[in-house]
Design a protein around this motif. Structure first.
Motif, short mmCIF file in Angstrom:
data_model
loop_
_atom_site.label_atom_id
_atom_site.label_comp_id
_atom_site.label_asym_id
_atom_site.label_seq_id
_atom_site.Cartn_x
_atom_site.Cartn_y
_atom_site.Cartn_z
N TYR A 29 0.78 -1.22 0.06
CA TYR A 29 0.08 -0.10 0.04
C TYR A 29 0.95 1.22 0.01
O TYR A 29 0.21 2.32 0.16
CB TYR A 29 -0.77 -0.20 1.29
N GLY A 30 1.98 1.17 -0.20
CA GLY A 30 3.01 2.41 0.02
C GLY A 30 3.28 3.01 1.31
O GLY A 30 3.22 2.27 2.26
N HIS A 32 2.11 5.97 4.13
CA HIS A 32 1.03 6.98 4.30
C HIS A 32 1.04 7.19 5.85
O HIS A 32 1.45 6.43 6.74
CB HIS A 32 -0.40 6.38 3.81
N ASP A 63 -5.64 12.58 6.00
CA ASP A 63 -4.58 11.59 5.78
C ASP A 63 -3.61 11.91 4.66
O ASP A 63 -2.97 11.15 3.91
CB ASP A 63 -5.40 10.31 5.05
N ARG A 65 -4.02 14.01 2.22
CA ARG A 65 -4.70 14.57 0.81
C ARG A 65 -6.21 14.92 1.43
O ARG A 65 -6.86 15.80 0.67
CB ARG A 65 -4.92 13.23 -0.13
N MET A 100 -5.63 2.62 5.80
CA MET A 100 -4.74 2.58 4.75
C MET A 100 -4.96 1.35 3.63
O MET A 100 -4.93 1.63 2.48
CB MET A 100 -3.29 2.45 5.26
N ARG A 103 -7.98 2.29 1.57
CA ARG A 103 -7.89 3.25 0.60
C ARG A 103 -6.67 2.84 -0.56
O ARG A 103 -6.77 3.32 -1.73
CB ARG A 103 -7.56 4.67 1.38
N TYR A 104 -5.68 2.44 -0.12
CA TYR A 104 -4.60 2.21 -0.83
C TYR A 104 -3.85 0.79 -1.38
O TYR A 104 -2.82 0.65 -2.20
CB TYR A 104 -3.40 2.88 -0.21
N ASN A 106 -3.01 -2.33 -3.13
CA ASN A 106 -2.53 -2.68 -4.54
C ASN A 106 -1.93 -3.85 -4.43
O ASN A 106 -0.56 -3.86 -4.29
CB ASN A 106 -2.10 -1.37 -5.26
N PRO A 116 -6.71 -0.52 -5.40
CA PRO A 116 -6.69 0.58 -4.51
C PRO A 116 -8.01 1.31 -4.99
O PRO A 116 -8.55 1.37 -5.86
CB PRO A 116 -5.64 1.45 -4.68
N ASN A 118 -8.43 5.38 -4.14
CA ASN A 118 -7.95 6.82 -3.56
C ASN A 118 -9.19 7.76 -3.37
O ASN A 118 -9.11 8.60 -2.38
CB ASN A 118 -7.32 7.76 -4.50
N LYS A 179 -12.00 -4.54 -4.67
CA LYS A 179 -11.77 -2.93 -4.37
C LYS A 179 -12.84 -2.92 -3.11
O LYS A 179 -13.93 -3.00 -3.52
CB LYS A 179 -11.71 -2.14 -5.53
#
Length: 375
Positions: A29-30, A32, A63, A65, A100, A103-104, A106, A116, A118, A179
């Motif tokens: 998820y990167g 965040h 968050d 954004r 997280m 929302r994110y 992947n 994800p 966003n 998703k």
């Protein structure tokens, strides 16, 4: 948190909370950060037979954004009708921010891709309850019966849903996968019965605890379209006298993704029951726990379609395992001292097969040994 107690049974509780969630996973998820601030206050009043409670909370979420701010409120009353009879009513609002992962995320797991979102909105709603509690005493036995009716309303409900969320070259199923999406408004109505009691037969102390819950979980608009994907087909164009490529929009909704389109929410049980009995005599302790759930009436339709069945055989497994299920656990223990107990537990004693959802088998019969010590 600051609490102030006044005269005549009046008190206030106020405070501030700060929660920071930071996560980093390059493959899933990167990186965040979620920040949640909230201010709250509650007033409680107790006098004679009545207990009153009223409170509010101001939530602020960021968050990186999105910024979301919202006040929510709650209140309740409990009134003693008789010596051991109580009635109650309550109402409370709530908000749940996307995690997280929701929302994110992947990620590919087996043949499945999780995409994800966003643009996922927070889930808001309210819940209310009315209830009656009656305490009982028969000889040396005492206990209570509690009956409650409840309603839970969800707006912009979040749910992982199957659909075509990616391009044809994404994932292993041509862009199809799961998703987290906002599926619209839903409501859960139900009844809950709880019983408890304890007493003695000779030198054996007996404790019992049980409950039954009936729920009616349904979506308000089965045709609500929370997304769509486009496919191409070749059709004859009479104006041009030749074949032409036509794009078709395919809506994604509760109706298009559910195995049962009557309105019942996915992955819910209408009937749940539990019962536990515990017996103690001298240093020996033993007991049983029973857990029952009814057949699951609605799942993602994809799990029982040929493509899924080809990959992981979900159709035949679901047809065999989706049924009313009773699980039984057993335990026996011995008090080595006043502060130490050795217990032997068997969970799912009859080794009953159960699928909590397609492709997810519950635990088989499990043995465990537990030593508990108090200091």
């Amino acid at each position: 948190q600051v609490q102030k107690v006044y005269k005549e049974g009046l008190s206030t509780t106020s405070g501030y909370t700060l929660r920071i969630d930071q996560g980093s996973d390059e493959k899933v998820y990167g990186a965040h950060v979620n920040i949640n601030n909230s201010l709250y206050t509650q007033v409680d009043y107790k006098k004679n037979r009545i207990n009153l409670s009223l409170g509010g909370r101001y939530e602020h979420f960021f968050d990186g954004r999105n910024i979301i701010s919202k006040p929510i409120f709650r209140g309740g009353i409990n009134y003693r009708l008789g010596l051991a009879t109580f009635v109650r009513a309550s109402y409370g609002q709530g908000i749940r921010f996307p995690s997280m992962l929701e929302r994110y995320v992947n990620y590919e797991t087996g043949p499945m891709t999780i995409f994800p979102n966003n643009n996922l909105n927070p889930e808001t709603g309210w819940s209310s309850e009315v209830g009656l509690k009656q305490a009982l005493k028969i000889g040396d036995w005492k206990g209570f019966i509690d009956l409650a009716a409840f309603v839970m309303q969800y707006n912009d409900m979040m749910e992982f849903s199957f659909g075509k969320w990616g391009a044809d070259d994404e994932g292993q199923l041509f862009g199809f996968g799961f998703k987290s999406v906002n599926i619209g408004n839903s409501r859960i109505e139900g009844l809950e019965l709880s019983i408890a009691g304890e007493g003695q037969i000779g030198k054996t102390k007996i404790q019992m605890l049980g409950g039954y819950t009936y729920t009616r979980p349904y979506i308000e608009d089965t045709q609500y379209e929370y997304d769509a994907f486009t496919t191409e087909t070749i059709e004859f164009n009479p104006d041009q006298g030749a074949m032409d490529t036509v794009q078709i929009s395919n809506p994604i909704s509760y109706h298009s993704t559910s195995s049962n389109t009557s309105g019942i929410l996915k992955y819910r049980y209408k009937h749940l029951a539990k019962f536990d009995i515990n017996l103690e005599r001298n240093r020996l302790v033993t007991g049983f726990a029973l857990r029952f759930n009814s057949k699951m009436e609605n799942i993602d339709k994809a799990f029982i379609e040929p493509l899924f069945d080809l990959y992981i055989g979900t159709t035949s497994a679901w047809e065999r395992l989706n049924r009313n299920t009773l699980m039984v656990d057993y335990r026996v223990g011995y008090d080595l001292t006043e502060d130490a107990r050795l217990s032997f537990n068997i969970d799912n004693i009859f080794n009953t097969e159960q699928s909590l959802r397609p492709a997810a088998l519950s635990a088989p019969r499990t043995y465990s040994l537990l030593l508990r010590m108090l200091f």
